[in-house]
Enzyme design. Structure first.
Site, PDB file in Angstrom:
ATOM      1  N   SER A 179       0.795  -1.022  -0.070  1.00 51.03           N
ATOM      2  CA  SER A 179       0.080   0.037   0.056  1.00 51.03           C
ATOM      3  C   SER A 179       0.884   1.286   0.149  1.00 51.03           C
ATOM      4  CB  SER A 179      -0.961   0.027   1.192  1.00 51.03           C
ATOM      5  OG  SER A 179      -0.274  -0.056   2.179  1.00 51.03           O
ATOM      6  N   THR A 215      -1.879   3.528   4.477  1.00 46.65           N
ATOM      7  CA  THR A 215      -1.088   4.769   4.586  1.00 46.65           C
ATOM      8  C   THR A 215       0.275   4.515   5.631  1.00 46.65           C
ATOM      9  OG1 THR A 215      -2.662   5.927   3.448  1.00 46.65           O
ATOM     10  CG2 THR A 215      -0.639   7.164   4.468  1.00 46.65           C
ATOM     11  N   THR A 250       1.876   7.019   0.408  1.00 48.91           N
ATOM     12  CA  THR A 250       0.817   6.133  -0.001  1.00 48.91           C
ATOM     13  C   THR A 250       0.545   5.993  -1.503  1.00 48.91           C
ATOM     14  OG1 THR A 250      -1.516   5.312   0.322  1.00 48.91           O
ATOM     15  CG2 THR A 250      -0.946   7.625   0.037  1.00 48.91           C
ATOM     16  N   ARG A 276      -7.429  10.503  -8.903  1.00 45.72           N
ATOM     17  CA  ARG A 276      -7.935  10.730  -7.561  1.00 45.72           C
ATOM     18  C   ARG A 276      -6.680  11.043  -6.689  1.00 45.72           C
ATOM     19  NH1 ARG A 276      -6.780   7.773  -2.351  1.00 45.72           N
ATOM     20  NH2 ARG A 276      -8.813   8.406  -0.966  1.00 45.72           N
ATOM     21  N   THR A 318      -4.819   7.405   8.731  1.00 43.53           N
ATOM     22  CA  THR A 318      -4.960   6.470   7.866  1.00 43.53           C
ATOM     23  C   THR A 318      -6.496   5.988   7.709  1.00 43.53           C
ATOM     24  OG1 THR A 318      -4.167   4.463   6.971  1.00 43.53           O
ATOM     25  CG2 THR A 318      -4.455   4.480   9.103  1.00 43.53           C
ATOM     26  N   GLY A 319      -6.715   5.729   6.621  1.00 41.21           N
ATOM     27  CA  GLY A 319      -8.268   5.458   6.386  1.00 41.21           C
ATOM     28  C   GLY A 319      -9.009   5.706   5.305  1.00 41.21           C
TER      29      GLY A 319
END
Length: 372
Positions: free
Chosen positions: A71, A226, A244, A254, A277-278
C-alpha cells in the site's frame, strides 16, 4: 522518538527513522565538541535544523522501497487504468513549511520529491505530470518502460479485476453503464439517477441497510493503507510525513488525504503531531490531524485529542474506517480508531526494538479484512 501508523511490515520504517535520529545525535555531539575547540559549528546547526525531518523522510522512503503491505510505494494500488501513482507529504514542525506531491506518475521516490518541493520551492503541493516534470528537473528518475512504477504483478492483478471481476468494487456513482456490474468507459446519467446513487452511498456509509457492513469490507479489502510518521529529535525538533499509493482501482487522478497537510499528517513543534490513515475521501473533509493537534494546544491529552477527532468523523459518517496516532511535544502518545482494529508503532529513548500498539475501534465495529 519515532511513531507511525501500522505495525507489521511498517516497523522497518520506524527502525530506519529512529536509527537516523541516533546517528544524527551522535554526529551533533561530535560536531559540538569540535566547535567547542574552535572548529566551525555549521554541521551542528544543520543537524539541529533537519534531524527530525531527515528521519521522517528516510522512514517513509524505507517503506516506499519495501512496498510496505503493498500500500506504499511502487507496484501497488493501481487505478482503473492499471497505473500506480503516489502521494507523499513532509512537514517541518519548526516552521510549519510543507512539501507534498499528489498523483505523482512514473517516479518511485515520492517522499524525496516532496522534500524537494519543501526545500526548493515556495509552494506546498505539486500534482500529476507537472510534479513528475519537477522531479526530473531535480534529478529523480522517470520510469519509461510502459508500466510506469507498476510491476508485472500489479498490472496482472488489475487486469484480472477488470476482466474477471468486471471492475468490482469501484468508486463510480451516477454513471452508465451500471458501475455495480460493468466496467467503463462511463458517462454521467440524469440528475435523478445520480441522487439515487448518492443516497445508496450514504446508506452504505451509515450502515442503514443490512448489507452495509459486508459491502464496506469488500470495499476496504480492495483499498489501501498509508504510512504516516512523526519524529521528535534530541534537540526539540519535530517533523511529520506521509506516503501512500492510494486507493486501489481509484478513478485516475484521485488524490486522497495523504498529501493534504492537516489530514494525512500534521505537526507543530510547539504542541505535537499526528498521523492518520483510513477512508481518505471522508477524512480530508475533517482535517483530523489538524484537529487533534489543535485539541492538544487547548489542553487535551493525546488520547483525548485522537478520540475527539475520530468521534467528529463517526458522528457524520458512522461507517468510516479511520486510524489516528497522536503524540505531544513531550513524547506522550495514543491512538484512536473506528471501523477497524488499528495499530501503530513507536520507538524512542533507549528502546532496543520497536513496539506495536493495538487500538480497538471506538465504534465497536471491527473489520478483520482491513486489520494489519
Amino acid at each position: 522518538m519515532v511513531i507511525n501508523t501500522w505495525g507489521g511490515p511498517f516497523t522497518v520504517a520506524t527502525d530506519a527513522a529512529y536509527e537516523s535520529l541516533l546517528a544524527s545525535s551522535s554526529s551533533s555531539s561530535s560536531s559540538s565538541s569540535s566547535s567547542a575547540g574552535g572548529s566551525s559549528s555549521n554541521e551542528y546547526t544543520t543537524n539541529k535544523a533537519t534531524a527530525a525531518l531527515d528521519a521522517v523522510q528516510l522512514g517513509c522512503a524505507t517503506c516506499e522501497a519495501a512496498q510496505c503491505d503493498g500500500s506504499v510505494g511502487f507496484g501497488g494500488s493501481p487505478d482503473e487504468q492499471c497505473e500506480t501513482t503516489l502521494d507523499a507529504l513532509l512537514m517541518d514542525g519548526r516552521t510549519l513549511n510543507t512539501g507534498a506531491v499528489a498523483a505523482l506518475r512514473r517516479v518511485r521516490d515520492a517522499v524525496g520529491v516532496a522534500r524537494a518541493v519543501l526545500d526548493h520551492t515556495a509552494h506546498s503541493l505539486l500534482a500529476g505530470d507537472q510534479a513528475t516534470a519537477f522531479a526530473v528537473q531535480n534529478g529523480f528518475v522517470e520510469e519509461k518502460d510502459g508500466i510506469g512504477i507498476g510491476t508485472a504483478d500489479s498490472v496482472r492483478r488489475c487486469r484480472e479485476w477488470r476482466e474477471r471481476d468486471r471492475c468490482q468494487p469501484n468508486y463510480r456513482l451516477g454513471v452508465t453503464p451500471d458501475p455495480r456490474t460493468a466496467c467503463g468507459p462511463y458517462t454521467p446519467v440524469s440528475v435523478a439517477v445520480s441522487e439515487e446513487e448518492g443516497e445508496m452511498r450514504r446508506s452504505l456509509q451509515q450502515h442503514d441497510d443490512e448489507n452495509g457492513s459486508a459491502r464496506k469490507k469488500e470495499r476496504y479489502q480492495a483499498s489501501h493503507d498509508t504510512i504516516s510518521m512523526i519524529a521528535l529529535d534530541g534537540v526539540g525538533g519535530m517533523a511529520a510525513g506521509t506516503s501512500t499509493n492510494g486507493a486501489s482501482h481509484k478513478v485516475p487522478g484521485r488524490v486522497g488525504d495523504g498529501p493534504i497537510a492537516g489530514s494525512g499528517s500534521y505537526v507543530d513543534g510547539e504542541v505535537g503531531g499526528c498521523g492518520a490513515t483510513g477512508d481518505g475521501d471522508i477524512m480530508m473533509r475533517f482535517l483530523p490531524c489538524y484537529q487533534a493537534v489543535e485539541s492538544m494546544r487547548r489542553g487535551l491529552a493525546p488520547g483525548e485529542a485522537a478520540e475527539d477527532a475520530v468521534h467528529r468523523m463517526t458522528r457524520r459518517y458512522p461507517g468510516v474506517a479511520a486510524g489516528l496516532v497522536v503524540v505531544n511535544a513531550r513524547g506522550e502518545h495514543a491512538g484512536a480508531a473506528a471501523g477497524w482494529n488499528f495499530t501503530y508503532a513507536f520507538r524512542g529513548g533507549g528502546m532496543e526494538a520497536t513496539q506495536v500498539v493495538t487500538v480497538s475501534p471506538i465504534d465497536g465495529v471491527e473489520d478483520a479484512v482491513a486489520e494489519i
